[in-house]
Design an enzyme around this catalytic site. Structure first.
Site, PDB file in Angstrom:
ATOM      1  N   ASP A 240      34.802  16.525  16.495  1.00  7.10           N
ATOM      2  CA  ASP A 240      34.429  16.186  17.867  1.00  7.10           C
ATOM      3  C   ASP A 240      34.237  17.470  18.658  1.00  7.10           C
ATOM      4  O   ASP A 240      34.883  18.491  18.366  1.00  7.10           O
ATOM      5  CB  ASP A 240      35.523  15.333  18.519  1.00  7.10           C
TER       6      ASP A 240
ATOM      7  N   ASN B 271      28.109   9.774  14.083  1.00  6.60           N
ATOM      8  CA  ASN B 271      28.456   8.828  15.139  1.00  6.60           C
ATOM      9  C   ASN B 271      28.346   9.400  16.555  1.00  6.60           C
ATOM     10  O   ASN B 271      28.275   8.630  17.513  1.00  6.60           O
ATOM     11  CB  ASN B 271      29.890   8.334  14.897  1.00  6.60           C
TER      12      ASN B 271
ATOM     13  N   LYS C 229      17.455   6.777  19.162  1.00  3.31           N
ATOM     14  CA  LYS C 229      17.978   5.790  18.216  1.00  3.31           C
ATOM     15  C   LYS C 229      16.876   5.240  17.307  1.00  3.31           C
ATOM     16  O   LYS C 229      17.146   4.890  16.159  1.00  3.31           O
ATOM     17  CB  LYS C 229      18.668   4.660  18.983  1.00  3.31           C
TER      18      LYS C 229
ATOM     19  N   TYR D 238      17.586   7.652  25.119  1.00  2.00           N
ATOM     20  CA  TYR D 238      18.492   6.975  24.182  1.00  2.00           C
ATOM     21  C   TYR D 238      17.695   6.136  23.188  1.00  2.00           C
ATOM     22  O   TYR D 238      17.920   6.193  21.976  1.00  2.00           O
ATOM     23  CB  TYR D 238      19.462   6.102  24.971  1.00  2.00           C
TER      24      TYR D 238
ATOM     25  N   ASP E 131      30.109  20.972  17.338  1.00  5.86           N
ATOM     26  CA  ASP E 131      28.972  20.670  18.201  1.00  5.86           C
ATOM     27  C   ASP E 131      27.816  20.304  17.290  1.00  5.86           C
ATOM     28  O   ASP E 131      27.201  21.182  16.668  1.00  5.86           O
ATOM     29  CB  ASP E 131      28.631  21.884  19.056  1.00  5.86           C
ATOM     30  N   VAL E 132      27.512  19.021  17.182  1.00  5.01           N
ATOM     31  CA  VAL E 132      26.492  18.574  16.230  1.00  5.01           C
ATOM     32  C   VAL E 132      25.105  19.082  16.574  1.00  5.01           C
ATOM     33  O   VAL E 132      24.210  19.088  15.721  1.00  5.01           O
ATOM     34  CB  VAL E 132      26.459  17.030  16.102  1.00  5.01           C
TER      35      VAL E 132
END
Length: 248
Positions: free
Chosen positions: A32, A81, A150, A146, A55-56
């Site tokens: 996270d 996720n 997605k 968003y 940090d993705v």
């Protein structure tokens, strides 16, 4: 015992996933951006969870995390996720918010997949479960970034599934419907502040007309579906999407 890497692990969905895998006897690397929150989560499961700051959206951060884990451990499953939200009409949508959402929810899973694929190919097996959304196959006003991200996650899932199949790597996506996590609660608060809608009004006017079950989906229901796709019970499934949305 398997090793599971979960991003956004300290959030509402992430923490439910951590619990589900731990209950099944797996070990979890809880990654996270908020290391303190990840450490608090790890403290709930002594000896069964390792907290990782990640940090993705940062390639160096992703590469360091994967290299650190794989130096001593095999990663059996990756759950992408991490997620955020921002609402505004297209003409009012800040460019920096567009970039922020794309970086976390689309670039992030890409960077994680890119970094872990060589390890999974070398070991000859692996599972990746991407968290998309019902908004990966439908749209809602004021969620342009968003929805776009997605949708993109599903495309990424399908390409990765094709490229990973010959190496024993399964890649699938879960599409959650309305789950009452802090992320959704903030959206409901924003709707109240901007449009004067109560939670009940927002659900009745916006969510329930599109959803057969007319109720929130629980974090546990999402976690169960993620666990299924990452387990031996889904060994013949790849490149697929499972909508866990109450018929939305």
């Amino acid at each position: 015992m398997r090793n599971i890497l979960i991003t956004g692990a300290a959030g509402g969905l992430g923490s439910a996933m951590v619990k589900r895998f731990i209950e099944a006897g797996d070990f979890v690397f809880a990654a996270d951006l908020n290391l303190g929150a990840a450490e608090n989560l790890a403290n709930l499961y002594p000896g069964k969870v390792t907290a990782i700051e990640l940090d993705v959206a940062s390639s160096p951060s992703v590469q360091l995390a994967i290299a650190t884990i794989t130096e001593e451990h095999t990663i059996h499953a990756l759950i992408n996720n991490a997620g955020v939200q921002y609402r505004a009409k297209i003409e009012d949508f800040p460019e920096e918010q567009w970039d922020h959402l794309q970086n976390i929810m689309l670039k992030g899973p890409f960077l994680m997949t890119k970094a872990i694929f060589p390890h999974m190919k070398k070991q000859g097996f692996g599972n990746i479960v991407n968290i998309s959304s019902v908004h990966g196959v439908m749209a809602t006003p004021e969620k342009v970034a968003y929805v776009a991200a997605k949708h993109g996650v599903i495309g990424l899932t399908r390409v990765a599934a094709l490229e990973g199949a010959a190496f024993g790597i399964n890649v699938n996506a879960v599409l959650p419907g309305p789950v009452k996590t802090p992320l959704l609660e903030k959206q409901l608060t924003d709707l109240h502040d901007r449009h004067g809608l109560s939670e009940e009004q927002a659900l009745a006017e916006i969510v329930y007309p599109k959803q057969a079950m007319k109720r929130f989906i629980t974090s546990e229901e999402i976690a169960d579906s993620v666990y299924f796709l990452a387990s031996k019970y889904a060994s013949g499934i790849t490149g697929e999407t499972i909508s866990v949305s109450g018929g939305m």
